[in-house]
Design an enzyme around this catalytic site. Sequence first.
Site, PDB file in Angstrom:
ATOM      1  N   MET B   1       0.914  -1.433  -0.004  1.00 45.89           N
ATOM      2  CA  MET B   1       0.051   0.033   0.104  1.00 45.89           C
ATOM      3  C   MET B   1       1.048   1.225  -0.132  1.00 45.89           C
ATOM      4  O   MET B   1       1.979   1.205   0.521  1.00 45.89           O
ATOM      5  CB  MET B   1      -0.931   0.081   1.044  1.00 45.89           C
ATOM      6  CG  MET B   1      -2.091  -1.234   1.188  1.00 45.89           C
ATOM      7  SD  MET B   1      -3.400  -0.920  -0.063  1.00 45.89           S
ATOM      8  CE  MET B   1      -4.273   0.367   0.982  1.00 45.89           C
ATOM      9  N   CYS B   2       0.241   2.311  -0.325  1.00 48.86           N
ATOM     10  CA  CYS B   2       0.991   3.706  -0.461  1.00 48.86           C
ATOM     11  C   CYS B   2       0.417   4.622   0.418  1.00 48.86           C
ATOM     12  O   CYS B   2      -0.579   4.244   1.129  1.00 48.86           O
ATOM     13  CB  CYS B   2       0.820   4.125  -1.897  1.00 48.86           C
ATOM     14  SG  CYS B   2       1.146   2.808  -3.173  1.00 48.86           S
ATOM     15  N   GLU B   3       0.878   5.648   0.680  1.00 52.25           N
ATOM     16  CA  GLU B   3       0.327   6.872   1.412  1.00 52.25           C
ATOM     17  C   GLU B   3       0.243   8.112   0.574  1.00 52.25           C
ATOM     18  O   GLU B   3       0.951   8.489  -0.279  1.00 52.25           O
ATOM     19  CB  GLU B   3       1.051   6.911   2.936  1.00 52.25           C
ATOM     20  CG  GLU B   3       1.169   5.799   3.547  1.00 52.25           C
ATOM     21  CD  GLU B   3       1.099   6.197   5.084  1.00 52.25           C
ATOM     22  OE1 GLU B   3       0.684   7.092   5.393  1.00 52.25           O
ATOM     23  OE2 GLU B   3       1.347   5.146   5.846  1.00 52.25           O
ATOM     24  N   ILE B  78       3.753   8.639  -1.245  1.00 51.40           N
ATOM     25  CA  ILE B  78       5.045   7.590  -1.240  1.00 51.40           C
ATOM     26  C   ILE B  78       4.479   6.272  -1.324  1.00 51.40           C
ATOM     27  O   ILE B  78       3.211   6.038  -1.168  1.00 51.40           O
ATOM     28  CB  ILE B  78       5.596   7.712   0.159  1.00 51.40           C
ATOM     29  CG1 ILE B  78       4.455   7.729   1.424  1.00 51.40           C
ATOM     30  CG2 ILE B  78       6.448   9.103   0.497  1.00 51.40           C
ATOM     31  CD1 ILE B  78       5.291   7.452   2.640  1.00 51.40           C
ATOM     32  N   ASN B 108      -3.937   5.241  -3.819  1.00 52.37           N
ATOM     33  CA  ASN B 108      -3.554   4.278  -2.989  1.00 52.37           C
ATOM     34  C   ASN B 108      -4.615   3.112  -3.235  1.00 52.37           C
ATOM     35  O   ASN B 108      -5.657   3.316  -3.014  1.00 52.37           O
ATOM     36  CB  ASN B 108      -3.492   4.993  -1.602  1.00 52.37           C
ATOM     37  CG  ASN B 108      -3.617   3.995  -0.439  1.00 52.37           C
ATOM     38  OD1 ASN B 108      -4.690   2.995  -0.498  1.00 52.37           O
ATOM     39  ND2 ASN B 108      -3.092   4.253   0.711  1.00 52.37           N
TER      40      ASN B 108
END
Lengths: 255, 255
Positions: B1-3, B78, B108
């Site tokens: 997962m991303c932020e 990110i 995300n």
Amino acid sequence: MCELLGMSANVPTDICFSFSGLMQRGGNTGPHRDGWGITFYEGKGCRSFKDPNPAAESRIAELVQSYPIKSRAVIGHIRQANRGGVCLENTHPFTRDLWGRSWTFAHNGQLSGYKKLPVGQHLPIGCTDSERAFCFILNALTEKYKRKPGNMPAVFKYIATLCDELRAMGVYNMLLTDGEYVMAYCSNNLHWLTRRAPFGEAVLKDQDWQLDFHKETTPDDVVTVFATQPLTINEQWYKMAAGEFTLFCQGEQIL
Amino acid sequence: MCELLGMSANVPTDICFSFSGLMQRGGNTGPHRDGWGITFYEGKGCRSFKDPNPAAESRIAELVQSYPIKSRAVIGHIRQANRGGVCLENTHPFTRDLWGRSWTFAHNGQLSGYKKLPVGQHLPIGCTDSERAFCFILNALTEKYKRKPGNMPAVFKYIATLCDELRAMGVYNMLLTDGEYVMAYCSNNLHWLTRRAPFGEAVLKDQDWQLDFHKETTPDDVVTVFATQPLTINEQWYKMAAGEFTLFCQGEQIL
């Protein structure tokens, strides 16, 4: 007038040396105080650093000069505004997407009657003659080619005819890339040189810095640099003629 | 997962504090080592800083944390790669032009079957599910609106229906802006908060830093921050529900 900088190389190469020379002209040895930008390709991706502030005083320019981003295609620009105010949306280079590639464009010169250039769906964001010329080219490409063309040199030959039209409206020196090919079009002021083995030393015109490329390169490297004015004092730069265009891929001239 | 990270504000505001918290999650307090990017709008123009390297080690991220770029709309990201390799063309946020504005997008989550999403002329450059979803949205907008629409909230309501389609294909948390409006769409994980007078102190979760916004702001400032997970420990963040969307302009919620 503005100053252009470009690079085409067959191996990922950093442009710190040339960029450093150019940046001095952004408010120090030159009058180009109205912003600067540079776009680096890494594979199909690209990233730009831009600042509407003078290059010679920019912290971001300082980072780019000392941080060697390796790229095979680069376009940079320092601006002395003539059409359009000093703000981020008027800062070159301009990047737009077409046919699954990022295209990057920078212009030096000045056009009259540019507001009449047809742009179709490719609406400009800022108010420069330059961005409108770029939108005009992209619109003409999407009109002529309904899908992504296979023969890219033919596409660039067609772009050269569009540049001829633009040159008839004023002064039009241009650098354009899709990340693979780098095209230069000259109205009155554009130079290039190719560095290849045997590499020698180069001495910057605008700053006390000389670099021995022999130590920085491998024998197979081919690196072509484009600039409005020669950046070094001890190398032979080719001066392009009015209305001349040229196309490079991986550092080598192909048109 | 991303932020994800986003901001909408009524005055040009720097995001150094929030960005600094987020960057710690890029390889330090979090596992998101596969690149980062952030796009700042200044007027109609925008500039992005991107790096396929971990944020916590990036010299460019260091610059952005210490160089207060003032903006009214920001989107940052990110990445922890799931679809598509770690390279610049797969690094969020993605920016594309439509209707004379730069649109910026970050996602995300993870989608299945995304290669079948119709994109028309809006071909992706990289190979992520995210960029393809963005191209799908832009294509749907150009199909539905033949020219630039006047009622932008209605456009974002339509985009929310496209997001519903995307959410049916997996996990789809999204931030999207045209530089004026900032839209958030939640699949399972997205928070926001609005700071306005009387301003208090905020304490970052990921780094030893607290900031007294009272000293940094004027009484009329309204600043909304979006983040996957709350970035501060002493403020009340609103947790969005599955399938919920919201639209902000100048820091205020309008939908």
